[in-house]
Design a protein around this motif. Structure first.
Motif, mmCIF file in Angstrom:
data_model
loop_
_atom_site.group_PDB
_atom_site.id
_atom_site.type_symbol
_atom_site.label_atom_id
_atom_site.label_comp_id
_atom_site.label_asym_id
_atom_site.label_seq_id
_atom_site.Cartn_x
_atom_site.Cartn_y
_atom_site.Cartn_z
ATOM 1 N N GLU A 172 0.827 -1.206 0.000
ATOM 2 C CA GLU A 172 0.000 0.000 0.000
ATOM 3 C C GLU A 172 0.862 1.256 0.000
ATOM 4 O O GLU A 172 0.405 2.341 -0.360
ATOM 5 C CB GLU A 172 -0.942 0.006 1.206
ATOM 6 C CG GLU A 172 -1.943 1.146 1.173
ATOM 7 C CD GLU A 172 -3.259 0.820 1.866
ATOM 8 O OE1 GLU A 172 -4.118 1.713 1.945
ATOM 9 O OE2 GLU A 172 -3.438 -0.329 2.304
ATOM 10 N N ASP A 173 2.118 1.107 0.372
ATOM 11 C CA ASP A 173 3.021 2.248 0.406
ATOM 12 C C ASP A 173 3.455 2.644 -1.003
ATOM 13 O O ASP A 173 3.372 1.856 -1.947
ATOM 14 C CB ASP A 173 4.255 1.915 1.247
ATOM 15 C CG ASP A 173 3.905 1.632 2.699
ATOM 16 O OD1 ASP A 173 2.921 2.230 3.187
ATOM 17 O OD2 ASP A 173 4.593 0.810 3.332
ATOM 18 N N SER A 529 -6.146 -1.489 2.752
ATOM 19 C CA SER A 529 -6.887 -0.935 3.887
ATOM 20 C C SER A 529 -8.331 -0.610 3.520
ATOM 21 O O SER A 529 -9.192 -0.549 4.404
ATOM 22 C CB SER A 529 -6.196 0.328 4.408
ATOM 23 O OG SER A 529 -6.161 1.329 3.402
ATOM 24 N N LEU A 530 -8.607 -0.399 2.244
ATOM 25 C CA LEU A 530 -9.985 -0.120 1.841
ATOM 26 C C LEU A 530 -10.909 -1.275 2.214
ATOM 27 O O LEU A 530 -12.049 -1.073 2.637
ATOM 28 C CB LEU A 530 -10.058 0.130 0.328
ATOM 29 C CG LEU A 530 -9.340 1.376 -0.191
ATOM 30 C CD1 LEU A 530 -9.417 1.430 -1.715
ATOM 31 C CD2 LEU A 530 -9.944 2.640 0.409
ATOM 32 N N SER A 531 -10.408 -2.504 2.050
ATOM 33 C CA SER A 531 -11.245 -3.676 2.342
ATOM 34 C C SER A 531 -11.325 -3.968 3.832
ATOM 35 O O SER A 531 -12.152 -4.780 4.264
ATOM 36 C CB SER A 531 -10.695 -4.906 1.616
ATOM 37 O OG SER A 531 -9.431 -5.282 2.136
ATOM 38 N N GLU A 532 -10.483 -3.322 4.613
ATOM 39 C CA GLU A 532 -10.453 -3.556 6.061
ATOM 40 C C GLU A 532 -11.164 -2.452 6.839
ATOM 41 O O GLU A 532 -11.333 -2.560 8.054
ATOM 42 C CB GLU A 532 -8.988 -3.655 6.524
ATOM 43 C CG GLU A 532 -8.250 -4.817 5.880
ATOM 44 C CD GLU A 532 -6.746 -4.701 6.033
ATOM 45 O OE1 GLU A 532 -6.278 -3.622 6.466
ATOM 46 O OE2 GLU A 532 -6.047 -5.668 5.712
ATOM 47 N N LEU A 541 -17.648 -6.578 -0.768
ATOM 48 C CA LEU A 541 -17.200 -7.312 -1.946
ATOM 49 C C LEU A 541 -16.162 -8.362 -1.574
ATOM 50 O O LEU A 541 -16.130 -9.445 -2.157
ATOM 51 C CB LEU A 541 -16.631 -6.346 -2.986
ATOM 52 C CG LEU A 541 -17.627 -5.342 -3.561
ATOM 53 C CD1 LEU A 541 -16.941 -4.432 -4.575
ATOM 54 C CD2 LEU A 541 -18.810 -6.050 -4.212
ATOM 55 N N LEU A 542 -15.306 -8.052 -0.602
ATOM 56 C CA LEU A 542 -14.320 -9.026 -0.141
ATOM 57 C C LEU A 542 -15.009 -10.231 0.496
ATOM 58 O O LEU A 542 -14.644 -11.383 0.237
ATOM 59 C CB LEU A 542 -13.357 -8.377 0.851
ATOM 60 C CG LEU A 542 -12.238 -9.285 1.377
ATOM 61 C CD1 LEU A 542 -11.319 -9.718 0.241
ATOM 62 C CD2 LEU A 542 -11.442 -8.568 2.470
ATOM 63 N N ALA A 543 -16.006 -9.962 1.334
ATOM 64 C CA ALA A 543 -16.754 -11.061 1.967
ATOM 65 C C ALA A 543 -17.478 -11.899 0.925
ATOM 66 O O ALA A 543 -17.510 -13.138 1.012
ATOM 67 C CB ALA A 543 -17.751 -10.488 2.978
#
Length: 650
Positions: A172-173, A529-532, A541-543
């Protein structure tokens, strides 16, 4: 050898002689290369002979450069002075140096060749590691990996569920990520997501980061920008310990044009590894094209495949650019509308033979290896065994499906979705041949295109994905993102592929740092981090993706194409229903109205999956169903799908 391919596809009968030629050329190449009793397993050992080899009391360096007049090894181990390190000419254009003692591990090196009276400097062709120097060209580095593998590679006991990944953009960095960080941070994500196979891109060394790894310079070297050879070995070993198989995205379809870094003009000629003249140039890609009819080139490429399986323990390959290899025009501008397009003077028979040799070798090295062909042309027999008259791959990529979805999203409204065309696209494939289905891969994320989620949500993805904002655009995007994935996952192949981050609708596109964007890393990273973030809808959407993948783990329906039964397809109401294995899939693609559907069903159904569930960002479940006297009666909310398990009534 009997042509059983004709039993799979009788329409190939008019091209029987072409298929016989395929088999004859394969047999002829093996006899020429191997003699009477040789094997491909013994033949493909170039990496054990060429390059740097530590022997008992000395070390050797060998290079093939038939046009060179003299050859030397230079490096920082000898002050870049070739005195005392002249190589001796051997048979067939091979040059050899034997030096007492131990390899100067860690030294930067090049081979100095005298061509037409002048010295040229090249990175050794079998080098295992290369790094940029102050002139922005590559120097070879002598390495001796010491990592010892601890885990046995898992066997594939179900359909391949492939997570396509790029090491460099996996952080993500704002930076290039490393093998170690990918192992630590990304492997657990892949395992948790439910995928059983990783497909690693951009591993083979490539000078231009922005080429996405598809302009390879050094075929036996890993990309040093991500770390060391030992670190890549540990990554693969760790994946194996987690039950994950690892495929290499191998690039044997072309090579970078760079002179000095790679193979182009290596010995001063264009014909050492590549075709001469126009045939050796891929004008669309601006790269060099291998001469697959040359024995030394076959030896180099086959040795390369065995090297990656043997030294790094990869579990197989996704072959890039197969369509380009198969045809003299590289498939550009050709519509493969009839069988004659596959069997003509446009077909590169030498490339077909090479691919057959490659698949046979891979099976000899590792009978459990997986091979996948990136072929958009649909060449007959691509994914059939060589023994039947095929080319020997396990799977081909269903490349037309992402194009179908992007065309639908770009050019048509939701109510213009043609379900019959969709059914055809997702289910029609070469008889007996397995496919890897996918809705989108890295190709759809690159600059100039958009991911499915970006086509659906566009600017709203930046300001309306929080769980407190009502947005019709986002509601539509979430619903269709799920439907597109579920119908593709369940119909498009005997395996499935997802590109890293797309499982949660990663926003924006892929673009590597380059002068044109100010060397910016903004689009060359993954925003995990968007999905968390519990406040954002990416988590839904991840689930959803996790539970969709879990369907295959539980019911193993993908590799049961013979059980597929269409139950309902109708454009007027936008309903689609089909059964595969134990599962019944029912879709309502209608953007506005709920629809009713009744199906004769002697077995009692159990609802196991609903895209409209609120844990997937839906509004429900809103759809309903009842079962009585052999009929399943359903009311389906707009843009939703349900999956039922069919069980016996008693």
């Amino acid at each position: 050898m009997p042509l059983n391919i004709l039993d799979y596809d009788p329409y190939l009968e008019p091209f029987k002689s072409d298929l016989e030629l395929r088999m004859w050329e394969f047999a002829r190449a093996k006899k020429r290369l191997l003699g009477v009793n040789g094997t491909l397993l013994d033949f493909a050992n170039g990496y054990k002979y060429f390059g740097f080899q530590q022997e008992k009391n000395n070390w050797t360096f060998r290079e093939w450069a038939p046009n060179a007049e003299r050859a030397y090894l230079v490096g920082d181990f000898n002050g870049w002075n070739h005195d005392g390190y002249e190589m001796k000419a051997s048979y067939g254009g091979v040059w050899e140096l034997v030096t007492p003692g131990l390899l100067p591990v860690g030294s930067k090196v090049k081979v100095e060749l005298v061509v037409n009276g002048s010295s040229v400097f090249r990175v050794p062709s079998y080098i295992m590691y290369a790094v940029p120097n102050e002139t922005h060209q590559l120097d070879g580095v002598i390495i001796q990996p010491t990592y010892e593998f601890k885990n046995i590679a898992p066997k594939l006991k179900e359909a391949p569920l492939i997570y396509e990944a790029h090491i460099g953009i996996s952080s993500e960095d704002y930076k290039i990520n490393s093998y170690k960080e990918f192992q630590r941070d990304v492997l657990p994500r892949i395992k948790k997501a439910g995928y059983n196979t990783i497909q690693l891109m951009a591993i083979m060394e490539h000078p231009l980061y922005a080429s996405f790894g598809y302009q390879v310079s050094n075929f036996f070297a890993i990309s040093s920008r991500f770390g060391t050879a030992d670190e890549l070995m540990e990554l693969i070993d760790t994946a194996h310990g987690m039950g994950l198989r690892v495929l290499l995205d191998v690039v044997h379809s072309h090579a970078v044009k760079n002179v000095g870094d790679g193979l182009n003009m290596f010995d001063g000629t264009t014909s050492q590894y590549f075709h001469e003249g126009a045939r050796g140039e891929h004008k669309a890609w601006n790269t060099k094209l291998f001469n697959y009819g040359k024995d030394e080139v076959i030896h180099f490429l086959l040795s390369n495949l065995k090297f990656w399986l043997d030294v790094y323990k990869f579990d197989g390959f996704r072959f890039d650019g197969v369509t380009s290899m198969l045809y003299h025009n590289h498939g550009l501008g050709t519509a493969f509308t009839d069988y004659s397009k596959y069997f003509s003077l446009n077909t590169d028979v030498e490339a077909v033979t090479y691919l057959m040799l490659a698949n046979e070798l891979i099976r000899q090295v590792n009978p459990d290896a997986t091979t996948i062909a990136e072929d958009m042309s649909g060449m007959p027999g691509m994914a059939l065994p060589i023994s039947t008259g095929g080319i020997g791959f396990d799977y081909r990529l269903s490349m037309g499906i992402p194009d179908f979805w992007i065309k639908q999203l770009k050019e048509k409204s939701d109510d213009e979705l043609d379900l019959m065309a969709l059914w055809w696209e997702l289910t029609i494939r070469r008889p007996g041949e397995k496919n890897i289905g996918y809705a989108e891969s890295h190709d759809q994320a690159l600059v100039g295109d958009k991911t499915i989620m970006m086509w659906l949500a566009d600017a709203a993805i930046y300001d309306s994905m929080d769980i407190h904002t009502d947005s019709l655009v986002i509601y539509r995007a979430l619903a269709l993102h799920k439907l597109i994935r579920l119908v593709t996952f369940s119909l498009a192949g005997e395996g499935y592929l997802n590109f890293m981050g797309n499982e949660f609708g990663h926003p924006e596109w892929l673009d590597f740092p380059r002068p044109g964007n100010g060397d910016d890393f903004q689009h060359a990273r993954r925003q995990w981090s968007l999905s968390e973030n519990e406040e954002l809808r990416f988590k839904y959407l991840l689930a959803f993706d996790h539970d969709m993948v879990e369907l295959e783990h539980q019911y193993e329906f993908m590799e049961k194409p013979d059980t597929l039964q269409q139950r309902w397809v109708k454009n007027s109401d936008k309903l689609l229903a089909y059964q595969k294995g134990e599962l019944l899939f029912v879709f309502n693609f209608n953007p506005t109205f709920e629809e009713r559907l009744s199906l004769d069903l002697p077995e009692r159904p159990e609802l196991i999956f609903d895209t409209d569930d609120n844990k997937y960002g839906g509004f429900g479940p809103r759809s309903s169903f009842g079962y009585s006297k052999g009929k399943l009666n359903m009311v389906l909310a707009p843009r939703t799908a349900m999956v039922f398990k069919i069980t016996n009534e008693d």
